[in-house]
Design an enzyme around this catalytic site. Structure first.
Site, PDB file in Angstrom:
ATOM      1  N   ARG A  55      50.506  39.254  45.575  1.00 33.10           N
ATOM      2  CA  ARG A  55      49.490  40.291  45.431  1.00 33.10           C
ATOM      3  C   ARG A  55      48.751  40.523  46.743  1.00 33.10           C
ATOM      4  O   ARG A  55      48.464  39.588  47.468  1.00 33.10           O
ATOM      5  CB  ARG A  55      48.483  39.870  44.351  1.00 33.10           C
ATOM      6  N   ARG A  99      50.629  31.711  45.166  1.00 34.10           N
ATOM      7  CA  ARG A  99      51.063  32.421  43.956  1.00 34.10           C
ATOM      8  C   ARG A  99      52.014  33.572  44.267  1.00 34.10           C
ATOM      9  O   ARG A  99      51.764  34.391  45.137  1.00 34.10           O
ATOM     10  CB  ARG A  99      49.812  32.965  43.259  1.00 34.10           C
ATOM     11  N   ARG A 133      34.237  41.904  32.474  1.00 36.76           N
ATOM     12  CA  ARG A 133      33.894  41.117  33.657  1.00 36.76           C
ATOM     13  C   ARG A 133      32.447  41.331  34.096  1.00 36.76           C
ATOM     14  O   ARG A 133      32.037  40.776  35.106  1.00 36.76           O
ATOM     15  CB  ARG A 133      34.801  41.547  34.808  1.00 36.76           C
ATOM     16  N   ARG A 138      36.440  37.702  45.868  1.00 43.46           N
ATOM     17  CA  ARG A 138      36.619  37.773  44.406  1.00 43.46           C
ATOM     18  C   ARG A 138      35.820  36.668  43.714  1.00 43.46           C
ATOM     19  O   ARG A 138      35.260  36.868  42.642  1.00 43.46           O
ATOM     20  CB  ARG A 138      38.114  37.688  44.055  1.00 43.46           C
TER      21      ARG A 138
END
Ligand code: AMP
Length: 213
Positions: free
Chosen positions: A154, A121, A82, A165
């Protein structure tokens, strides 16, 4: 590679099953360490819960161990590397192991789609299956279709953390795409992560088969 919510985890899981590859998700590996409550896990939580990348030296050492796992049909890396230094250290480890990097899959997605996907999600802590309250609901609300475990959200899937993020992705991860592109010896597979999941899987699979053919 791709921003949070582009569908990396969903696609990696499907493709690993289809090709018999071993799926290594850095996020899953780090979350498991965090859930274990070790000293390392507590350090990880500080970064992960704030939507920041874990420092390179920590991720590289955690992933170096995972990369030695058996993957006779190949490894599918999801979420790693990343940053450019992570990519350089992966190159060094692969060169030492005599394993080539065949392809980099780049998944794109725009910001509104990302926010919509991530905030809806839910995932299964037992088998990793991913659901969405609107677009991919489980048959029974809150229960995994595959293994029956209770689904969870999450801690870093809130809008505020997702924005952080995304910022980390734009600043630190996007340059990795340029790093691989400029090497010239790696197949770059670019897909629209906003397309239906089955189409994305089929497009990536056919590009992967053309390398192996
Ligand atoms: P993911 O499940 O891939 O979205 O990752 C969740 C979180 O784990 C990220 O927001 C980071 O805090 C951390 N993480 C996962 N992979 C890496 C990586 N390669 N480098 C640094 N941090 C990572």
């Amino acid at each position: 590679m791709g921003p949070p919510g582009a569908g990396k985890g969903t696609q990696a899981k499907r493709l690993a099953e289809q090709f018999g590859m071993k799926h290594l998700s850095s996020g899953d590996i780090l979350r498991a360490e965090k859930a274990g409550g070790s000293e390392l896990g507590k350090t990880l939580a500080k970064y992960m819960d704030a939507g920041q990348l874990v420092p390179d030296d920590v991720v590289v050492s955690v992933m170096a161990k995972a990369l030695t796992s058996d993957g006779s049909a190949g490894l599918l890396l999801d979420g790693f590397p990343r940053t450019v230094p992570q990519a350089q250290s992966l190159d060094a480890q692969l060169a030492q192991a005599g394993k080539p990097l065949d392809a980099v899959v780049v998944m794109t997605a725009d910001e509104s789609l990302i926010l919509n996907r991530i905030t809806g999600r839910w995932s299964c802590p037992a088998c990793g299956e991913v659901y969405h309250t609107v677009t991919m609901p489980p048959k029974q609300a809150g229960v995994c279709d595959k293994c029956g475990a209770a689904l969870t959200q999450r801690a870093d899937d809130t809008e505020a953390v997702v924005r952080k993020r995304l910022d980390a992705y734009n600043r630190q991860t996007e340059p990795v795409i340029g790093y691989y592109r400029s090497r010239g010896d790696i197949k770059m597979i670019e897909v629209d992560g906003g397309a239906p999941a089955a189409k994305v899987t089929a497009d990536i699979a056919s590009a992967l088969k053309s390398i192996k053919a």
